[in-house]
Design a protein around this motif. Sequence first.
Motif, PDB file in Angstrom:
ATOM      1  N   UNK A 121       0.867  -1.356  -0.052  1.00 26.93           N
ATOM      2  CA  UNK A 121      -0.133   0.150  -0.079  1.00 26.93           C
ATOM      3  C   UNK A 121       0.945   1.357   0.071  1.00 26.93           C
ATOM      4  N   UNK A 122       2.278   1.157  -0.273  1.00 33.69           N
ATOM      5  CA  UNK A 122       2.929   2.375  -0.200  1.00 33.69           C
ATOM      6  C   UNK A 122       3.002   3.087   1.015  1.00 33.69           C
ATOM      7  N   UNK A 123       2.979   2.322   2.177  1.00 29.31           N
ATOM      8  CA  UNK A 123       2.567   2.866   3.449  1.00 29.31           C
ATOM      9  C   UNK A 123       4.151   2.492   4.250  1.00 29.31           C
ATOM     10  N   UNK A 124       4.468   3.513   5.031  1.00 24.55           N
ATOM     11  CA  UNK A 124       5.382   3.450   6.111  1.00 24.55           C
ATOM     12  C   UNK A 124       4.883   2.490   7.421  1.00 24.55           C
ATOM     13  N   UNK A 125       3.777   2.470   7.455  1.00 27.21           N
ATOM     14  CA  UNK A 125       3.284   1.502   8.513  1.00 27.21           C
ATOM     15  C   UNK A 125       3.418   0.242   8.081  1.00 27.21           C
ATOM     16  N   UNK A 126       4.066  -0.397   6.962  1.00 25.32           N
ATOM     17  CA  UNK A 126       4.356  -1.740   6.566  1.00 25.32           C
ATOM     18  C   UNK A 126       5.824  -1.960   6.381  1.00 25.32           C
ATOM     19  N   UNK A 127       6.492  -2.688   7.554  1.00 25.16           N
ATOM     20  CA  UNK A 127       7.958  -2.723   7.760  1.00 25.16           C
ATOM     21  C   UNK A 127       8.446  -4.005   7.370  1.00 25.16           C
ATOM     22  N   UNK A 128       9.537  -3.892   6.551  1.00 21.31           N
ATOM     23  CA  UNK A 128      10.345  -5.195   6.323  1.00 21.31           C
ATOM     24  C   UNK A 128      11.632  -5.285   7.276  1.00 21.31           C
ATOM     25  N   UNK A 129      11.827  -6.543   7.544  1.00 18.53           N
ATOM     26  CA  UNK A 129      12.835  -6.858   8.510  1.00 18.53           C
ATOM     27  C   UNK A 129      13.744  -8.381   7.651  1.00 18.53           C
ATOM     28  N   UNK A 130      14.775  -8.230   7.558  1.00 14.99           N
ATOM     29  CA  UNK A 130      15.688  -9.396   7.200  1.00 14.99           C
ATOM     30  C   UNK A 130      16.561  -9.834   8.126  1.00 14.99           C
ATOM     31  N   UNK A 136      19.400 -12.747  15.719  1.00 13.78           N
ATOM     32  CA  UNK A 136      18.078 -12.281  16.644  1.00 13.78           C
ATOM     33  C   UNK A 136      17.769 -10.845  16.067  1.00 13.78           C
ATOM     34  N   UNK A 137      18.608 -10.130  15.600  1.00 11.56           N
ATOM     35  CA  UNK A 137      18.352  -8.514  15.220  1.00 11.56           C
ATOM     36  C   UNK A 137      18.580  -8.653  13.813  1.00 11.56           C
ATOM     37  N   UNK A 138      17.514  -7.809  13.253  1.00 14.82           N
ATOM     38  CA  UNK A 138      17.683  -7.935  11.959  1.00 14.82           C
ATOM     39  C   UNK A 138      18.754  -6.893  11.196  1.00 14.82           C
ATOM     40  N   UNK A 139      19.223  -7.487   9.893  1.00 13.94           N
ATOM     41  CA  UNK A 139      20.174  -6.838   9.309  1.00 13.94           C
ATOM     42  C   UNK A 139      19.516  -5.816   8.432  1.00 13.94           C
ATOM     43  N   UNK A 140      18.249  -5.744   8.256  1.00 16.33           N
ATOM     44  CA  UNK A 140      17.573  -4.864   7.337  1.00 16.33           C
ATOM     45  C   UNK A 140      16.155  -4.496   8.419  1.00 16.33           C
ATOM     46  N   UNK A 141      16.046  -3.277   8.204  1.00 18.71           N
ATOM     47  CA  UNK A 141      14.715  -2.653   9.056  1.00 18.71           C
ATOM     48  C   UNK A 141      14.572  -1.658   8.467  1.00 18.71           C
ATOM     49  N   UNK A 142      13.534  -1.471   7.473  1.00 12.69           N
ATOM     50  CA  UNK A 142      13.032  -0.353   6.638  1.00 12.69           C
ATOM     51  C   UNK A 142      11.674  -0.534   6.335  1.00 12.69           C
ATOM     52  N   UNK A 143      10.889   0.726   6.492  1.00 11.61           N
ATOM     53  CA  UNK A 143       9.531   0.609   5.852  1.00 11.61           C
ATOM     54  C   UNK A 143       9.607   0.344   4.349  1.00 11.61           C
ATOM     55  N   UNK A 144       8.522  -0.602   4.072  1.00 13.74           N
ATOM     56  CA  UNK A 144       8.498  -1.102   2.763  1.00 13.74           C
ATOM     57  C   UNK A 144       8.870  -0.048   1.716  1.00 13.74           C
ATOM     58  N   UNK A 368      29.592  -9.895   9.728  1.00 13.27           N
ATOM     59  CA  UNK A 368      28.568 -10.041  11.044  1.00 13.27           C
ATOM     60  C   UNK A 368      29.696 -10.428  12.312  1.00 13.27           C
ATOM     61  N   UNK A 369      29.288 -10.166  13.448  1.00 12.14           N
ATOM     62  CA  UNK A 369      27.875  -9.638  14.022  1.00 12.14           C
ATOM     63  C   UNK A 369      27.767  -8.072  13.669  1.00 12.14           C
ATOM     64  N   UNK A 370      26.592  -7.545  13.465  1.00  5.03           N
ATOM     65  CA  UNK A 370      26.613  -5.924  13.339  1.00  5.03           C
ATOM     66  C   UNK A 370      25.907  -5.396  14.507  1.00  5.03           C
ATOM     67  N   UNK A 371      26.308  -4.098  14.729  1.00  5.65           N
ATOM     68  CA  UNK A 371      26.188  -3.423  15.884  1.00  5.65           C
ATOM     69  C   UNK A 371      24.481  -3.340  15.920  1.00  5.65           C
ATOM     70  N   UNK A 372      23.848  -2.987  17.365  1.00  6.46           N
ATOM     71  CA  UNK A 372      22.291  -2.901  17.216  1.00  6.46           C
ATOM     72  C   UNK A 372      21.816  -1.790  16.617  1.00  6.46           C
ATOM     73  N   UNK A 373      20.737  -1.769  15.720  1.00  5.02           N
ATOM     74  CA  UNK A 373      20.230  -0.566  15.139  1.00  5.02           C
ATOM     75  C   UNK A 373      19.690   0.284  16.074  1.00  5.02           C
TER      76      UNK A 373
END
Length: 385
Positions: A121-130, A136-144, A368-373
């Motif tokens: 829906x082109x909304x920042x309410x929709x979040x992708x995590x990889x 345990x912590x995502x390497x990608x965390x971005x609104x779709x 990896x590992x990456x620092x916490x976002x």
Amino acid sequence: MMNQRSVLSRRRLLLSVLAGALLTGCGGPGPVYPGPETLPLLDGSRTRSITPENPTGEPGQGGRAHPDSTLDSRATNARAADSLGQGWKVRPFIAVQAGETVTLMDADGPGTIRHIWMVEGLSRDHVLRFYWDGEQAPSVEVPAPDFFAVGHERFAPVNSQMVAVNPANSLNCFWPMPFRHHAKITFTNQSDKELRLLAYQITYSLGKIPRNTAYFHAQWRQADTRTQNPYVILDGVQGRGKYAGTFLAWTQQTDNNWFGEGEIKFFIDGDREFPTICGTGTEDYFLGSYGFPQSYSGLYSGTTLPAHEADSLPNRWSLYRWHVLDPITFGKDLKVTIQALGWWRSAENKYRKLNDHISSVAYWYQTEPHAPFPAWDTPEQNGNK
């Protein structure tokens, strides 16, 4: 004796084979970063693709869903195929309830994601995590939409090498994303409304990963420059890697004069007060000059919203820059900032700090590992689109 053309042909073939060997670490199937020159090479990799019609991507498992007349007719899992039967587009999309998190990909490796296509829906309410290899912590965390270089929840075409956005809201990315053991991608609907149609396809190849391969990362941030100037695009990165790209959704809030005088700075491997790499202006970094008189979308850079939107406030810009041919390498740490600096049109012709709002996506590869976002505001708290 071989003629000159035969010698040149053999040299080209040898160079292609050597390039493939280098990309695969001299042993293992499949170049990690294929290009046109590698298409003829049979590398032993196996292609898989995850969609709602084949949620696992496993061989021979696509299109197996049966029509189910008991399902809610609002759901977009293909009630239109009720009378057609199995194999006839029964489950091409999914619905995501308010507050729900769905898993789009949950696959074992080793492998590399090659392409992601998505319609939402082109909304920042929709979040992708990889998540790579069980972290345990995502390497990608971005609104779709921002992940695919769509800013301000406003569609604009993007025609670049790494991201393509096509009418009406077809979102594509081609960032190579290798994983050694496991890859997991989730989609969260953080809004209070049901998303009735989420369509997606994640295509990946199974094959060995070279020892020196880093992992793909992407991070979203946002801030008002009245309290954060220079604006921080990325900070706290620790490890070895390459910075690969920047997307900015920039909102001019109080002044519609020219905004793009600020310098981008890369603080690399221990830089503190002064950076190793210092740009000369915002439009320069996005490979423009003398402002952005018109929108453009190229292989590695673009400003995609129509230029006429500069006539009134708020004035919104969507800007991308991919460091594909010129990655920024770092050995132990990295910080990236950009100044919010405008041109004050007066008799003095002076630069002026700006009270703007910026949101950003940084794309990079690292060990990896990456620092916490850092934690970021939920879309409900972030009123500035």
